[in-house]
Design an enzyme around this catalytic site. Structure first.
Site, mmCIF file in Angstrom:
data_model
loop_
_atom_site.group_PDB
_atom_site.id
_atom_site.type_symbol
_atom_site.label_atom_id
_atom_site.label_comp_id
_atom_site.label_asym_id
_atom_site.label_seq_id
_atom_site.Cartn_x
_atom_site.Cartn_y
_atom_site.Cartn_z
ATOM 1 N N CYS A 62 -2.942 12.544 -7.009
ATOM 2 C CA CYS A 62 -4.365 12.390 -6.595
ATOM 3 C C CYS A 62 -5.245 13.293 -7.675
ATOM 4 C CB CYS A 62 -4.505 12.984 -5.199
ATOM 5 S SG CYS A 62 -5.323 11.742 -4.084
ATOM 6 N N ARG A 114 -18.763 3.787 5.680
ATOM 7 C CA ARG A 114 -18.602 5.083 6.228
ATOM 8 C C ARG A 114 -17.786 5.876 5.052
ATOM 9 N NH1 ARG A 114 -19.709 4.368 11.821
ATOM 10 N NH2 ARG A 114 -21.425 2.794 11.861
ATOM 11 N N GLY A 166 5.107 -6.384 -0.888
ATOM 12 C CA GLY A 166 4.172 -5.869 -1.994
ATOM 13 C C GLY A 166 4.296 -6.617 -3.340
ATOM 14 N N HIS A 167 3.928 -5.806 -4.343
ATOM 15 C CA HIS A 167 3.990 -6.335 -5.626
ATOM 16 C C HIS A 167 4.623 -5.438 -6.670
ATOM 17 C CE1 HIS A 167 2.301 -8.829 -8.932
ATOM 18 N NE2 HIS A 167 1.747 -7.628 -9.416
ATOM 19 N N THR A 168 5.204 -5.968 -7.447
ATOM 20 C CA THR A 168 5.401 -5.224 -8.852
ATOM 21 C C THR A 168 5.114 -5.831 -10.178
ATOM 22 O OG1 THR A 168 7.649 -6.489 -8.866
ATOM 23 C CG2 THR A 168 7.607 -4.540 -7.600
#
Length: 738
Positions: free
Chosen positions: A401, A431, A524-526
């Protein structure tokens, strides 16, 4: 050697022993872009055997006597997996590890040391303390010292083993106990099956050491083979019994049982049989060194002196084996100098039939040992790993992060984009909450969030676990129950087999964390990219009555933080090889701790608002809550828990690459009376990966809430401040105590 995926050979080192630390150093001095090196080690700190007696005696500190593998691996460009090897699948070329998927290799080297040799003696494992592994011995000895402080009468410590190791440890422990002056009367004894001490050394050495042992008042039980051990009693084959209050086991070494079960050729004691190239006699892609190796044609003592000498030829042969080149020979020295310490900075020298003694020999030993340790502790003198070449240290960018875009920049962009809204979107980009909320049916809400960031550690399995934990944090912060997830993965280009292995490790880690949360990976995606990156879109369910909002803060509430801060500075330092391994281990342990139980505990104690502390730091996320709730907060920096090492690193000016952007939020903070450079102030802006929850709890419930959090896995949970009515000035007010 490289962390990239252009390498064609996968070299795995199992164990962080004396030979392998030299392999790391040799690869740092001569990097090899065609070889990717991974170190798997149960322990993150390697005790140096030459300094162990001095460490036990109190002559060396822990850090002086240990090699920290994590900064060493960082400095040398090696991937480090903190795991215990349990076996080898030689057909599949995989290392079987505890609690994680198997690790693939092309060439493997083992330097895992040895274990206590109890000879199948009933009761020995239960009632004695082995000298190895050293970390276990240190913990066990601390418990013995606690007993000593409260013991009345005589306390009997028995050392089983009369070789150089057992005698040195007995003298070291006696010196330690005597120096401590605990007041207890402590008697020491040595029990050994041999008819004399140090049977493999010359007569002169034996005589000198016997004199020292007698002068120290240590009882000797020679020619006494232990048959079984009961609580407080050694039973010898001669029917003699030796009572004890603590028994230390320092006998000949034994090999790990899984070695012979793997199918490797071993000697009669179970150690890996190797040739003069340190190569397995049965499997040429397997190498071994140190205590775990049995060199054909020699009967070498299980001594650190041989492991140290084996390091350079092992490094050369591993490099050659990865490239299909011819291997060199290792020839052990016929005689070597042994310096046996007596606990009190005095030593006896042994080389063949020659012997000597004196304080000057201890000083010589101290000089030799410290010089060797400096090669692995003075990392600034080591060559830079390839990934750092051409980049100034200050320009290194963080992963996790710490790689996020700053909150103020993001807010400006979203104001310019102004995406449209829908009636069924209850919470969206308009928001500042942790997740989006969409109406599914009358009493059912869909909660959605996404996170994606660059890897901040080299272990894809561990990265997958932590990243998934981080992504789920937004759902827990909203009071939602996780259900499904979609993955997105970026893998660096490389050979297909390496991509497959890394993706397997990554997704196994992520799905393990999702499964523990009750969620499933549904797609998902790779794709390929410059470096490893991973993220998840997570979906959860919530009911309106249990949904937390950042706008729920109320004047009079207490602020509760469930995890300590500091992951940003710790991993910024880790990138530079400046963080101690035990600091990083402790940080990883908190990052692997799910916020699920903490969220449930906060719900039970009436929490009114919640968020998870991630990239914008404690200050950034608290400020979002204060703005949404139109209240202010009083915060005590001294009450905020910090991860081990975090304040020290911040005090040295080591910060995450996102921290300067977070610090722009200081305009909203009244920190009058607190020095701007105070590390505790800097900690409040430190970006977190897989951080804890920040929640407001009714003041009357906060003590019970903190107690419940600490008893349910959040050991460092703390009340760090309180909510006050808006005063019109800066919304966050810092106080020494609140």
């Amino acid at each position: 050697m490289t962390r990239g995926r252009t390498a064609h050979c996968e070299l795995v080192l199992v164990g962080g022993g004396h030979s392998h630390v030299e392999v790391l150093r040799q690869f740092a001095l001569r990097p090899a872009s065609d070889i990717r090196v991974t170190l798997i080690s149960r322990d993150m700190e390697t005790p140096y055997s030459g300094m162990l007696p001095g460490f036990v005696a109190g002559n060396y500190t822990h850090d002086e006597a240990h090699i920290d593998l994590r900064p060493l691996a960082q400095a040398t460009g090696v991937r480090l997996y903190h795991a215990e090897a349990l076996g080898l699948d030689l057909a599949a070329k995989q290392i079987v590890c505890a609690g994680r998927p198997p690790v693939d290799f092309d060439v493997v080297s083992l330097d895992i040391g040895s274990r206590p040799n109890w000879h199948g003696i009933v009761g020995a494992p239960e009632h004695t303390l082995p000298i190895k592994p050293v970390d276990g011995f240190v913990r066990g000895w601390q418990a013995i010292e606690d007993r000593l402080r409260n013991h009345g009468g005589e306390f009997r410590i028995v050392v089983v083993g009369g070789g150089a190791g057992g005698t040195e440890i007995c003298l070291a422990l006696q010196h330690r106990v005597t120096s401590a002056r605990s007041g207890a009367r402590v008697a020491f004894a040595i029990v050994t099956e041999t008819s004399e001490l140090l049977p493999t050394h010359g007569a002169g050495v034996r005589e000198r050491l016997m004199r020292v042992v007698r002068e120290r008042g240590i009882d000797l039980h020679l020619g006494r083979r232990v048959a079984r051990v009961a609580s407080g009693m050694l039973h010898c084959e001669s029917d003699e019994t030796v009572p004890f209050d603590a028994a230390i086991w320092v006998t000949n070494a034994a090999a790990a049982e899984w070695l012979s079960k793997s199918g490797l050729a071993t000697d009669e004691r179970g150690f890996i049989a190797v040739n003069e190239r340190l190569q397995s006699l049965s499997h040429p892609f397997v190498f071994a060194a140190g205590d775990v190796a049995a060199l054909a044609g020699y009967r070498l003592a299980k001594s650190g002196v041989f492991a140290v000498r084996e390091g350079p030829p092992l490094a050369r042969n591993l490099r050659s084996a990865c490239r299909g080149e011819s291997l060199g020979r290792y020839r052990p020295q016929r005689h070597h100098l042994a310096l046996i310490s007596t606990g009190d900075k005095y030593a006896i020298a042994s080389r063949g039939s020659w012997s000597a003694e004196g304080a000057w020999l201890w000083r010589l030993k101290n000089h030799i040992d410290r010089r060797w340790m400096r090669m692995y502790q003075d990392l600034d003198s080591m060559a830079m790993k390839p990934a750092r070449n051409g980049a100034a240290m200050a320009e290194m960018r963080c992963g996790g992060c710490g790689a996020k875009i700053g909150s103020e920049l993001l807010a400006r962009v979203l104001r310019r984009v102004q995406p449209p809204t829908r009636d069924d979107v209850l919470i969206g980009l308009d928001r500042a909450d942790d997740a989006a909320v969409v109406t599914v049916s009358g009493n059912q809400l869909l909660v959605q969030s996404v996170d994606f960031f660059r890897a901040f550690i080299d272990d894809p399995y561990l990265f997958g676990r932590i990243a998934a934990n981080h992504c789920l944090g937004d759902l827990y912060a909203m009071g939602a129950t996780p259900q499904t997830a979609l993955a997105i993965v970026t893998l660096p280009h490389g050979p297909e087999t390496k991509l497959e292995a890394d993706l397997t490790q990554l997704l196994t880690g992520a799905t393990q964390t999702l499964t523990e949360a009750g969620a499933v990976l549904v797609g998902g995606h790779t794709g390929e990219g410059a470096e490893l990156a991973f993220g998840l879109t997570v979906n959860g369910a919530a009911t309106p009555g249990r949904l937390w909002r950042k706008s729920g803060l109320r004047a009079g509430d207490a602020l509760v933080l469930t995890k300590p801060l500091g992951t940003g500075t710790l991993f910024a330092a880790d990138m530079r090889g400046k963080a101690r391994g035990r600091w990083i281990d402790a940080a990883l342990a908190t990052m692997l701790t799910s916020n699920k139980t903490a969220a449930e505990t906060l719900q039970r104690h009436g929490a009114t608002a919640c968020t998870d502390v991630t990239g914008f730091g404690l200050m950034g996320h608290l400020l979002e809550m204060l703005r949404a709730s139109e209240v202010d907060a009083e915060l005590s920096p001294t009450a905020v828990p910090a991860l081990d090492g975090a304040l020290e690193l911040l005090g040295r000016g080591i910060a995450s690459s996102l921290a300067p952007q977070n610090l722009t939020l200081s305009a909203n903070v009244d920190s009058t009376g607190i020095a701007a450079g105070d590390a505790r102030l800097q900690l409040l802006y430190d970006p977190q990966t897989a951080g804890g929850l920040l929640a407001s709890v009714p003041a009357e419930a906060v003590d019970a809430c903190i107690a419940a959090l600490r008893s349910n896995g959040a050991a460092r949970a703390a009340c760090i401040g309180n909510i006050v009515p808006r005063r019109g000035g800066r919304p966050i007010i810092l106080r020494e105590s609140v």
